[in-house]
Design an enzyme around this catalytic site. Structure first.
Site, PDB file in Angstrom:
ATOM      1  N   ARG A  61     -81.507   2.179  -6.250  1.00  9.68           N
ATOM      2  CA  ARG A  61     -80.256   2.605  -7.089  1.00  9.68           C
ATOM      3  C   ARG A  61     -79.961   2.474  -8.224  1.00  9.68           C
ATOM      4  O   ARG A  61     -80.781   2.390  -8.952  1.00  9.68           O
ATOM      5  CB  ARG A  61     -79.705   0.715  -6.600  1.00  9.68           C
ATOM      6  CG  ARG A  61     -78.991   0.648  -5.521  1.00  9.68           C
ATOM      7  CD  ARG A  61     -78.730  -0.985  -5.462  1.00  9.68           C
ATOM      8  NE  ARG A  61     -79.922  -2.111  -6.345  1.00  9.68           N
ATOM      9  CZ  ARG A  61     -78.905  -2.058  -7.685  1.00  9.68           C
ATOM     10  NH1 ARG A  61     -78.240  -1.581  -7.819  1.00  9.68           N
ATOM     11  NH2 ARG A  61     -79.736  -3.056  -8.182  1.00  9.68           N
ATOM     12  N   LYS A 202     -75.694  -2.004  -1.273  1.00  4.52           N
ATOM     13  CA  LYS A 202     -74.666  -2.916  -2.522  1.00  4.52           C
ATOM     14  C   LYS A 202     -73.767  -2.620  -3.003  1.00  4.52           C
ATOM     15  O   LYS A 202     -72.686  -3.471  -3.330  1.00  4.52           O
ATOM     16  CB  LYS A 202     -76.219  -2.944  -3.373  1.00  4.52           C
ATOM     17  CG  LYS A 202     -77.594  -3.012  -3.084  1.00  4.52           C
ATOM     18  CD  LYS A 202     -77.701  -5.336  -3.253  1.00  4.52           C
ATOM     19  CE  LYS A 202     -78.799  -5.393  -3.577  1.00  4.52           C
ATOM     20  NZ  LYS A 202     -79.550  -5.995  -2.805  1.00  4.52           N
ATOM     21  N   HIS A 222     -76.058 -13.677  -4.673  1.00  6.02           N
ATOM     22  CA  HIS A 222     -77.588 -12.870  -4.301  1.00  6.02           C
ATOM     23  C   HIS A 222     -78.451 -13.301  -4.344  1.00  6.02           C
ATOM     24  O   HIS A 222     -79.068 -13.894  -5.273  1.00  6.02           O
ATOM     25  CB  HIS A 222     -77.786 -11.798  -5.578  1.00  6.02           C
ATOM     26  CG  HIS A 222     -78.741 -11.122  -4.976  1.00  6.02           C
ATOM     27  ND1 HIS A 222     -79.355 -11.122  -6.434  1.00  6.02           N
ATOM     28  CD2 HIS A 222     -78.859 -10.491  -4.105  1.00  6.02           C
ATOM     29  CE1 HIS A 222     -79.877  -9.197  -5.808  1.00  6.02           C
ATOM     30  NE2 HIS A 222     -79.332  -9.212  -4.661  1.00  6.02           N
ATOM     31  N   SER A 240     -84.257  -8.970  -7.493  1.00  8.22           N
ATOM     32  CA  SER A 240     -85.758  -7.608  -6.883  1.00  8.22           C
ATOM     33  C   SER A 240     -87.035  -8.545  -6.540  1.00  8.22           C
ATOM     34  O   SER A 240     -87.122  -8.044  -8.029  1.00  8.22           O
ATOM     35  CB  SER A 240     -84.906  -6.481  -6.963  1.00  8.22           C
ATOM     36  OG  SER A 240     -85.970  -5.845  -6.317  1.00  8.22           O
ATOM     37  N   LYS A 244     -86.819 -13.755  -1.985  1.00  9.90           N
ATOM     38  CA  LYS A 244     -85.366 -14.094  -1.032  1.00  9.90           C
ATOM     39  C   LYS A 244     -86.369 -13.596  -0.474  1.00  9.90           C
ATOM     40  O   LYS A 244     -86.563 -14.656   1.235  1.00  9.90           O
ATOM     41  CB  LYS A 244     -84.801 -12.873  -1.845  1.00  9.90           C
ATOM     42  CG  LYS A 244     -84.026 -13.844  -2.814  1.00  9.90           C
ATOM     43  CD  LYS A 244     -82.715 -13.084  -3.647  1.00  9.90           C
ATOM     44  CE  LYS A 244     -82.570 -11.394  -3.887  1.00  9.90           C
ATOM     45  NZ  LYS A 244     -83.166 -10.802  -4.364  1.00  9.90           N
ATOM     46  N   THR A 245     -86.287 -12.259   0.226  1.00 12.85           N
ATOM     47  CA  THR A 245     -86.406 -11.911   1.534  1.00 12.85           C
ATOM     48  C   THR A 245     -87.763 -12.582   2.039  1.00 12.85           C
ATOM     49  O   THR A 245     -87.979 -13.175   3.151  1.00 12.85           O
ATOM     50  CB  THR A 245     -86.332 -10.337   2.258  1.00 12.85           C
ATOM     51  OG1 THR A 245     -85.776  -9.801   1.261  1.00 12.85           O
ATOM     52  CG2 THR A 245     -86.992 -10.273   3.517  1.00 12.85           C
ATOM     53  N   ASP A 259     -80.252 -11.503   1.713  1.00 13.02           N
ATOM     54  CA  ASP A 259     -80.205 -11.131   0.176  1.00 13.02           C
ATOM     55  C   ASP A 259     -78.268 -11.769  -0.403  1.00 13.02           C
ATOM     56  O   ASP A 259     -78.358 -11.514  -1.470  1.00 13.02           O
ATOM     57  CB  ASP A 259     -79.889  -9.450   0.666  1.00 13.02           C
ATOM     58  CG  ASP A 259     -80.155  -8.575  -1.046  1.00 13.02           C
ATOM     59  OD1 ASP A 259     -80.976  -9.432  -1.982  1.00 13.02           O
ATOM     60  OD2 ASP A 259     -79.506  -7.996  -0.587  1.00 13.02           O
ATOM     61  N   ARG A 324     -88.647   0.723   1.773  1.00 14.96           N
ATOM     62  CA  ARG A 324     -88.359  -0.944   2.991  1.00 14.96           C
ATOM     63  C   ARG A 324     -88.541  -1.197   4.210  1.00 14.96           C
ATOM     64  O   ARG A 324     -88.515   0.304   4.603  1.00 14.96           O
ATOM     65  CB  ARG A 324     -86.849  -0.913   2.351  1.00 14.96           C
ATOM     66  CG  ARG A 324     -86.557  -0.901   0.182  1.00 14.96           C
ATOM     67  CD  ARG A 324     -86.580  -2.106   0.001  1.00 14.96           C
ATOM     68  NE  ARG A 324     -85.923  -2.740  -1.061  1.00 14.96           N
ATOM     69  CZ  ARG A 324     -85.655  -3.288  -1.857  1.00 14.96           C
ATOM     70  NH1 ARG A 324     -85.308  -4.446  -0.268  1.00 14.96           N
ATOM     71  NH2 ARG A 324     -85.724  -3.660  -2.933  1.00 14.96           N
TER      72      ARG A 324
END
Ligand code: ATP
Ligand code: MN
Length: 537
Positions: A61, A202, A222, A240, A244-245, A259, A324
């Site tokens: 991003r 996002k 988040h 990031s 989390k994932t 997410d 990704r």
């Protein structure tokens, strides 16, 4: 205009002013979009049938090019600054008209989808893309309507994404040629000049982070989320790369999402219909569920093949470390649909502490929980530049300040209230370094982190003794099943104790310094949750 595919009978593209596209492809199936992407030269097929694409110049991003239109609706509600950069309404209108003109004569891909698994708070989203693979990304990442729902689809929010459209900063009011601009009055996001698909995902997250708390009193977060057999929900906040994932994909628990979630009076719901997982150094052994999800229908971004094969070389970070994959959530076998579950019983704050001073797992009291939520700490490891070995601290309020249009304390207040009402356990998990800082110690083994989280979730940690960390005040378990006891107290893992004490004091001071800007919000309980800076003095 030639139109193909499954189209809503309620509203077409005229409502957006698009009347002269060469061809409009409505809600194509994944197989059709893959064919389109290959025919357009947008990507290649991997040996497992996934579509491999490059995002171009932008492999992440671009936060400095993310704007919000400042008008009567947002003027006094959005927290303006470096994160939420204002954009003039008139400039938006002009840029919109220019983009619509740009779309004339082009082949377009349109996707109708939902954002928000709880129907009460769902966005009805329409995405207009110039690239087929971006449209597949939206199919994978947002919630997929049925054919019947598509026929009656009435969009309430629109994304127009044209990566090949370059803005002229002098005329269009952008910073450079790429941009992502949210207009809350017109319910539109314009994206141009970047091929990074995550801007769409996002962007919608930022929208929901405004509308849900502001208009519906629903907390947006988040975080990832999963649920145990007994219906016990767990959520995992973290910046990031903190896990989390990775950690939400647990074969013994139902996956809710990886997410973005909302927390209502009934429980949590996923905003998305898919996962966007990092694949750098991915192995089947360490992350079997994610590895196996990379198959036909999935997308892999910015990866490279093992030369002479169509086998993805996950170790190759030559394009970016931020490689990704995007796949529909049902590619994970234990994902639950609809992606909703009850009120969380456990909250994990994930941090990748590259200094190696935070304990691998610790329990937080209410004040500490608020302090850490508002701080939103993680650390970035040193770059590749020669001679730079010191990790950098990152503090991002609510573990996601980059996506929050409102002031962070608004989210923090809502979370604090929910934690108090529901007697939630809060854990701080360091998925970063142990045995010393980056360069000396090593990253926490994923299998240990998983074991610690499992122990917290199944109540094993209720049965063990705890010690208080002298600097951070948090409670560290003295033992944990399937984890060597010596790693549980970080000071023990450093051969140089004086170096640990110095580094811990240093990090504590950074926490306290960062928190100064929230002094107005802090009450006695929260301040008591801060680390102790002069503990060694
Ligand atoms: P984003 O918000 O960018 O999606 P994320 O929080 O979802 O980030 P992950 O995609 O889960 O982060 O990335 C964590 C990375 O760290 C993975 O590549 C994972 O393999 C790696 N890793 C290494 N050790 C650990 C650990 N102990 N716990 C969690 N992840 C670890
Ligand atoms: Mn993630």
């Amino acid at each position: 205009m030639l139109e193909k595919g499954l189209k809503s009978t309620v509203k077409g593209l005229e409502s957006l002013g698009i009347a002269h596209a060469a061809e409009v492809n409505w809600n194509l199936s994944p197989a059709e979009l893959v064919e389109e992407a290959l025919a357009n030269g947008e990507g290649t097929l991997t040996e497992t049938g996934a579509l491999m694409c490059d995002t171009g110049k932008f492999t992440g991003r671009s936060p400095k090019d993310k704007f919000i239109v400042k008008d009567s609706k947002t003027e006094n509600t959005v927290w303006w600054g470096d994160i939420n950069i204002p954009f003039e309404p008139a400039k938006f209108d002009a840029l919109y008209a220019k983009m619509i003109k740009h779309l004339e004569g082009k082949k377009l891909y349109v996707r109708d989808a939902y954002a928000g698994a709880d129907e009460r708070y769902q966005l009805h989203l329409r995405v207009v893309n110039t690239q087929a693979w971006h449209n597949l990304f939206c199919n994978n990442m947002f919630i997929r309507p049925t054919e019947e729902q598509i026929k009656k689809f009435n969009p309430t929010f629109t994304i127009i994404n044209a990566p090949e459209f370059l803005a002229d900063p002098a005329i269009d009011g952008t910073r450079q040629s790429n941009f992502a601009i949210i207009n809350f009055s017109k319910n539109i996001i314009l994206i141009g000049g970047t091929g990074y698909a995550g801007e769409m995902k996002k962007g919608i997250f930022s929208v929901l982070n405004y509308t849900l708390p502001h208009e519906h009193k629903v907390l947006s977060m988040h975080c990832s989320a999963n649920v145990g057999e007994k219906g016990d929900t767990a959520i995992f906040f973290g910046l990031s790369g903190t896990g989390k994932t990775t950690l939400s994909a647990d074969p013994h628990r139902g996956l809710i999402g990886d997410d973005e979630h909302g927390w209502t009076e009934n429980g949590v719901f996923n905003f998305e219909g898919g996962c966007y997982a990092k694949v750098i150094d991915l192995t089947r052994e360490k992350e079997p569920q994610i590895f196996d999800a990379i198959r036909f229908g999935a997308i892999v971004e910015n990866t490279r093949y093992i030369p002479g094969t169509r086998s993805v070389d996950y170790a190759n970070g030559s394009v970016t470390e931020n490689t990704r994959t995007a796949y529909p959530i049902n590619f994970i076998s234990n994902a639950i649909e609809p992606s909703v579950a009850g009120t969380p019983k456990n909250i994990f704050f994930l941090t990748a502490d590259a200094f190696g001073v935070l304990p691998p797992i610790s329990k937080l009291n209410a004040g500490q929980a608020m302090f850490h939520f508002i701080s939103g700490y993680t650390a970035k490891v040193a770059g590749t530049e020669v001679g730079i070995t010191e990790p950098q601290t990152t503090f991002s309020a609510c573990f996601g300040a980059a996506f929050l249009p409102l002031h962070p304390t608004q989210y923090a207040e809502m979370l604090g209230k929910k934690m108090k009402e529901n007697q939630v356990n809060v854990w701080l998990v360091n998925t970063g370094w142990t045995g010393g800082p980056y360069g000396v110690g090593s990253r926490m083994k994923l299998s240990y982190t998983r074991a610690m989280i499992t122990a917290a979730l199944n109540g094993d940690l209720d049965k063990v003794g705890f010690s208080q960390n002298a600097v951070f005040g948090v409670s560290m378990p003295n033992s944990c099943p399937n984890v060597p006891a010596e790693i549980l107290h970080p000071r023990n893992t450093w051969s140089d104790k004086a170096a640990y004490d110095a580094k811990a004091a240093d990090l504590a001071a950074k926490f306290v310094k960062n928190f100064e800007k929230y002094a107005d919000f802090a009450n006695e309980e929260i301040l008591a949750g801060a680390p102790k800076v002069n503990v060694n003095a």
